[in-house]
Design a protein around this motif. Structure first.
Motif, mmCIF file in Angstrom:
data_model
loop_
_atom_site.group_PDB
_atom_site.id
_atom_site.type_symbol
_atom_site.label_atom_id
_atom_site.label_comp_id
_atom_site.label_asym_id
_atom_site.label_seq_id
_atom_site.Cartn_x
_atom_site.Cartn_y
_atom_site.Cartn_z
ATOM 1 N N UNK A 188 0.820 -1.219 0.000
ATOM 2 C CA UNK A 188 0.000 0.000 0.000
ATOM 3 C C UNK A 188 0.844 1.254 0.000
ATOM 4 N N UNK A 189 2.093 1.155 0.426
ATOM 5 C CA UNK A 189 2.917 2.336 0.655
ATOM 6 C C UNK A 189 4.218 2.246 -0.142
ATOM 7 N N UNK A 190 4.877 3.395 -0.382
ATOM 8 C CA UNK A 190 6.140 3.388 -1.124
ATOM 9 C C UNK A 190 7.356 3.063 -0.274
ATOM 10 N N UNK A 191 7.165 2.826 1.028
ATOM 11 C CA UNK A 191 8.282 2.471 1.891
ATOM 12 C C UNK A 191 7.790 1.501 2.951
ATOM 13 N N UNK A 192 8.711 0.692 3.454
ATOM 14 C CA UNK A 192 8.351 -0.272 4.485
ATOM 15 C C UNK A 192 9.392 -1.362 4.587
ATOM 16 N N UNK A 193 9.086 -2.370 5.366
ATOM 17 C CA UNK A 193 9.954 -3.535 5.516
ATOM 18 C C UNK A 193 9.068 -4.773 5.621
ATOM 19 N N UNK A 194 9.636 -5.917 5.265
ATOM 20 C CA UNK A 194 8.828 -7.126 5.230
ATOM 21 C C UNK A 194 9.746 -8.339 5.315
ATOM 22 N N UNK A 195 9.233 -9.387 5.955
ATOM 23 C CA UNK A 195 9.898 -10.683 5.963
ATOM 24 C C UNK A 195 8.963 -11.702 5.352
ATOM 25 N N UNK A 196 9.392 -12.310 4.271
ATOM 26 C CA UNK A 196 8.601 -13.335 3.598
ATOM 27 C C UNK A 196 9.132 -14.708 3.996
ATOM 28 N N UNK A 197 8.230 -15.573 4.451
ATOM 29 C CA UNK A 197 8.597 -16.923 4.878
ATOM 30 C C UNK A 197 7.761 -17.922 4.100
ATOM 31 N N UNK A 198 8.423 -18.902 3.497
ATOM 32 C CA UNK A 198 7.724 -20.012 2.839
ATOM 33 C C UNK A 198 8.147 -21.291 3.546
ATOM 34 N N UNK A 199 7.279 -21.866 4.383
ATOM 35 C CA UNK A 199 7.654 -23.001 5.225
ATOM 36 C C UNK A 199 7.421 -24.352 4.540
ATOM 37 N N UNK A 200 8.435 -24.884 3.886
ATOM 38 C CA UNK A 200 8.353 -26.209 3.252
ATOM 39 C C UNK A 200 7.160 -26.308 2.311
ATOM 40 N N UNK A 201 6.969 -25.305 1.494
ATOM 41 C CA UNK A 201 5.870 -25.304 0.520
ATOM 42 C C UNK A 201 6.422 -25.078 -0.879
ATOM 43 N N UNK A 202 5.909 -25.858 -1.815
ATOM 44 C CA UNK A 202 6.309 -25.708 -3.214
ATOM 45 C C UNK A 202 5.410 -24.653 -3.850
ATOM 46 N N UNK A 203 5.854 -23.394 -3.804
ATOM 47 C CA UNK A 203 5.054 -22.298 -4.312
ATOM 48 C C UNK A 203 5.957 -21.116 -4.634
ATOM 49 N N UNK A 204 5.418 -20.161 -5.384
ATOM 50 C CA UNK A 204 6.123 -18.932 -5.725
ATOM 51 C C UNK A 204 5.380 -17.759 -5.108
ATOM 52 N N UNK A 205 6.117 -16.820 -4.538
ATOM 53 C CA UNK A 205 5.508 -15.676 -3.867
ATOM 54 C C UNK A 205 6.148 -14.386 -4.361
ATOM 55 N N UNK A 206 5.314 -13.379 -4.639
ATOM 56 C CA UNK A 206 5.790 -12.098 -5.145
ATOM 57 C C UNK A 206 5.343 -10.961 -4.234
ATOM 58 N N UNK A 293 13.372 -17.897 3.738
ATOM 59 C CA UNK A 293 13.014 -16.625 4.368
ATOM 60 C C UNK A 293 13.872 -15.510 3.784
ATOM 61 N N UNK A 294 13.227 -14.389 3.506
ATOM 62 C CA UNK A 294 13.964 -13.216 3.048
ATOM 63 C C UNK A 294 13.414 -11.988 3.767
ATOM 64 N N UNK A 295 14.318 -11.153 4.257
ATOM 65 C CA UNK A 295 13.964 -9.909 4.935
ATOM 66 C C UNK A 295 14.496 -8.739 4.118
ATOM 67 N N UNK A 296 13.639 -7.759 3.877
ATOM 68 C CA UNK A 296 14.063 -6.627 3.071
ATOM 69 C C UNK A 296 13.324 -5.372 3.508
#
Length: 322
Positions: A188-206, A293-296
């Motif tokens: 929703x915003x032009x700035x922020x931080x996020x951690x994406x976690x995919x726990x043993x799942x065969x999937x793609x996340x954007x 897991x990726x944090x950005x």
């Protein structure tokens, strides 16, 4: 200065204005007459904090980031209308039909799309969504009372509708639910931080950011050795089951965007990139063999940063001179 939410709404309108008006794609006429965004006043915030249900009328072209009950009543034939819903990254959206009075036999329709579709481009892309495209459309005229409650698979959803007869319309209730492992997200915003976690799942996340940004990846865990590779014809992460890629482009669909960089291996530290594209996407591909897991963090790229390119840790992309 326009708010981030206003910016996203204007982005939506630009895409809609370029469409051709087919059943699934929309055409906007005179959209500027009524700005389709909601700015929360202090009175409204107090009402919502007191537990009251927020209610208002829908416009033909609208955008909502808040729970409540919303009603559309046609005052004239409305042939190309849409409402876009967006939540926080960790939220799913539920749309309940409270009342529907449309003429399905006369050419009216009311459809929910699981995600966003703009100018024929989808988010999430067909490669990243758990359902085939045909199942992402829920048509009230086909399902009727069978499916009166629809939940999105990510933090965005939309309805689009056509109503010929003045006085006809519908009422919906929008709710938000917690998503423990957010996958596909539009910021929703032009700035922020996020951690994406995919726990043993065969999937793609954007994770999509509809702004030119500086993005800094501070932590990546893929279960591999350290390394970072720029996207090149003969290099990249081909054959690696788990990786993160950075994409840039002018549209909404990640599968149609330009690949900028591959991150194939775990690292702790900082990898920064300036991306001057209209849309920036961080996409994680997971084989399901690891907990990835990726944090950005990210912020909107300003003119001074765009001009000062020597501070970048890796190459910048999508600038006008490139």
């Amino acid at each position: 200065m326009p708010s981030a939410f206003q910016f996203q709404c204007h982005f939506v309108l630009i895409f809609l204005a370029a469409s051709k008006g087919e059943t699934r794609y929309l055409e906007v006429r005179d959209a500027s007459e009524d700005e389709p965004f909601l700015l929360l006043s202090e009175d409204l915030k107090r009402e919502l904090s007191a537990g009251q249900i927020y209610r208002r009328s829908l416009r033909c072209i609208d955008m909502l980031s808040i729970e409540g009950q919303f009603t559309f009543t046609a005052d004239q034939p409305q042939l190309h209308c849409a409402t876009f819903f967006i939540g926080e990254p960790e939220e799913l959206i539920t749309i309940d039909y409270d009342f529907v009075n449309i003429d399905c036999q006369g050419g009216d329709f009311l459809k929910v799309f699981d995600g966003w579709i703009l100018k024929g481009e989808k988010f999430p892309s067909s490669l990243d969504h758990p359902l085939p495209t045909s199942q992402r459309y829920i048509d009230f005229c086909e399902s009727g009372n069978i499916q009166r409650s629809i939940r999105s698979s990510q933090n965005v959803a939309m309805i689009f509708f056509r109503i010929h007869q003045p006085g006809n319309g519908f009422t919906i209730t929008v709710k938000k639910n917690t998503n423990l492992f957010p996958c596909n997200v539009i910021s929703q915003t032009p700035s922020g931080s996020f951690t994406m976690v995919i726990p043993h799942q065969h999937r793609n996340c954007s994770f999509s950011i509809i702004y030119p940004v500086v993005i800094k990846i501070s932590d990546l865990i893929l279960g591999h050795l350290n390394g970072l590779f720029l996207k090149k014809p003969s290099a990249g992460c081909a054959g690696v089951g788990d990786f993160v890629e950075l994409l840039g482009g002018t549209g909404l669909d990640p599968s149609k965007m330009f690949p900028l960089a591959d991150l194939c291996h775990s690292f702790h530290g900082s990898a920064q990139m300036k991306i001057g594209c209209d849309n920036t996407v961080l996409r994680m591909v997971s084989s399901g063999k690891h907990i990835n897991r990726v944090t950005f963090e990210y912020h909107q790229l300003d003119l001074q940063e765009a001009e000062n390119r020597k501070e970048n840790s890796i190459e910048e992309f999508c600038f006008p001179s490139i």
